[in-house]
Motif scaffolding. Structure first.
Motif, PDB file in Angstrom:
ATOM      1  N   ALA A  18      -3.015   4.957   1.614  1.00  0.00           N
ATOM      2  CA  ALA A  18      -3.262   4.943   3.055  1.00  0.00           C
ATOM      3  C   ALA A  18      -3.949   6.226   3.514  1.00  0.00           C
ATOM      4  O   ALA A  18      -4.849   6.185   4.359  1.00  0.00           O
ATOM      5  CB  ALA A  18      -1.951   4.733   3.816  1.00  0.00           C
TER       6      ALA A  18
ATOM      7  N   MET B 244       0.848  -1.173   0.000  1.00  0.00           N
ATOM      8  CA  MET B 244       0.000   0.000   0.000  1.00  0.00           C
ATOM      9  C   MET B 244       0.895   1.238   0.000  1.00  0.00           C
ATOM     10  O   MET B 244       1.862   1.309   0.736  1.00  0.00           O
ATOM     11  CB  MET B 244      -0.885  -0.027   1.248  1.00  0.00           C
ATOM     12  CG  MET B 244      -1.644   1.244   1.479  1.00  0.00           C
ATOM     13  SD  MET B 244      -2.617   1.250   3.001  1.00  0.00           S
ATOM     14  CE  MET B 244      -3.411  -0.314   2.947  1.00  0.00           C
TER      15      MET B 244
ATOM     16  N   ARG C 258       1.670   5.427   0.379  1.00  0.00           N
ATOM     17  CA  ARG C 258       1.323   6.525   1.287  1.00  0.00           C
ATOM     18  C   ARG C 258       0.000   7.155   0.883  1.00  0.00           C
ATOM     19  O   ARG C 258      -0.875   7.394   1.714  1.00  0.00           O
ATOM     20  CB  ARG C 258       2.447   7.568   1.262  1.00  0.00           C
ATOM     21  CG  ARG C 258       2.142   8.842   2.029  1.00  0.00           C
ATOM     22  CD  ARG C 258       2.981  10.008   1.577  1.00  0.00           C
ATOM     23  NE  ARG C 258       2.771  10.231   0.162  1.00  0.00           N
ATOM     24  CZ  ARG C 258       3.723  10.643  -0.684  1.00  0.00           C
ATOM     25  NH1 ARG C 258       4.927  10.888  -0.276  1.00  0.00           N
ATOM     26  NH2 ARG C 258       3.443  10.826  -1.952  1.00  0.00           N
TER      27      ARG C 258
ATOM     28  N   PHE D  59      -2.456   7.948  11.144  1.00  0.00           N
ATOM     29  CA  PHE D  59      -1.519   7.783  10.035  1.00  0.00           C
ATOM     30  C   PHE D  59      -0.129   8.224  10.460  1.00  0.00           C
ATOM     31  O   PHE D  59       0.042   9.297  11.047  1.00  0.00           O
ATOM     32  CB  PHE D  59      -1.972   8.640   8.846  1.00  0.00           C
ATOM     33  CG  PHE D  59      -1.041   8.579   7.666  1.00  0.00           C
ATOM     34  CD1 PHE D  59      -1.150   7.563   6.733  1.00  0.00           C
ATOM     35  CD2 PHE D  59      -0.061   9.527   7.502  1.00  0.00           C
ATOM     36  CE1 PHE D  59      -0.286   7.497   5.649  1.00  0.00           C
ATOM     37  CE2 PHE D  59       0.812   9.476   6.422  1.00  0.00           C
ATOM     38  CZ  PHE D  59       0.696   8.455   5.495  1.00  0.00           C
TER      39      PHE D  59
ATOM     40  N   ILE E 127      -2.875   3.447  10.114  1.00  0.00           N
ATOM     41  CA  ILE E 127      -1.875   2.835   9.244  1.00  0.00           C
ATOM     42  C   ILE E 127      -0.522   3.513   9.435  1.00  0.00           C
ATOM     43  O   ILE E 127      -0.428   4.740   9.476  1.00  0.00           O
ATOM     44  CB  ILE E 127      -2.295   2.949   7.761  1.00  0.00           C
ATOM     45  CG1 ILE E 127      -3.609   2.203   7.527  1.00  0.00           C
ATOM     46  CG2 ILE E 127      -1.196   2.416   6.831  1.00  0.00           C
ATOM     47  CD1 ILE E 127      -4.192   2.403   6.133  1.00  0.00           C
TER      48      ILE E 127
ATOM     49  N   VAL F  99       2.974   3.726   7.377  1.00  0.00           N
ATOM     50  CA  VAL F  99       3.577   3.470   6.066  1.00  0.00           C
ATOM     51  C   VAL F  99       5.079   3.642   6.199  1.00  0.00           C
ATOM     52  O   VAL F  99       5.538   4.663   6.723  1.00  0.00           O
ATOM     53  CB  VAL F  99       3.016   4.433   4.996  1.00  0.00           C
ATOM     54  CG1 VAL F  99       3.751   4.257   3.671  1.00  0.00           C
ATOM     55  CG2 VAL F  99       1.521   4.233   4.815  1.00  0.00           C
TER      56      VAL F  99
END
Length: 142
Positions: free
Chosen positions: A6, A1, A3, A106, A133, A135
């Motif tokens: 996300a 996935m 950035r 995030f 998430i 990343v």
């Protein structure tokens, strides 16, 4: 996935702020800021003086001070606004504690160095909201 993927996923979560660890000159910060939920803050975390001393786990291309051609002022100039933006200056092992009471939806991690990634994961893993998430950029597995 990626950035950007996300950012779309987390935007509608009911709570949580955003963080970037390893800001450099603010190119990714600008993208994250543009994709943020309206009720969130973006915490930009960096030494703003370049890498700390690399460990034996790091690629030979990394050295103390690499990516030091940056500053908070330069990042500010690359952002459309600093409304809902806070800077967390210093090495991750020590500086992240300034935001220990926050929850995150995030986190973008582009710190290049093993010890920096480790500090970031240890710090944020218990501060992520459900559905949040993290990343990682540039992870090199060997």
């Amino acid at each position: 996935m990626t950035r950007d993927e996300a950012l779309v996923i987390v935007k509608n979560l009911p709570e949580g702020d955003y963080a970037e660890c390893g800001v450099f000159q603010g190119a990714s910060a600008r993208i994250i800021y543009a994709g943020m939920a309206p009720n969130a803050t973006l915490f930009l975390c960096d030494t703003f003086t370049g890498h700390p001393k690399p460990s034996e786990h790091d690629h030979e291309s990394h050295y103390k001070g690499r990516y030091g051609n940056t500053s908070v002022a330069q990042v500010v100039n690359n952002l459309p606004s600093t409304e809902r933006v806070e800077f967390v200056v210093g090495d991750f092992k020590n500086s992240l504690w300034a935001i220990r009471d926050k929850k995150f939806r995030f986190v973008h991690c582009d710190c290049d160095l093993y010890e920096s990634y480790l500090a970031v994961v240890r710090f944020f893993k218990l501060r992520m909201v459900s559905g949040g998430i993290i990343v990682f950029d540039d992870i090199r597995v060997s």
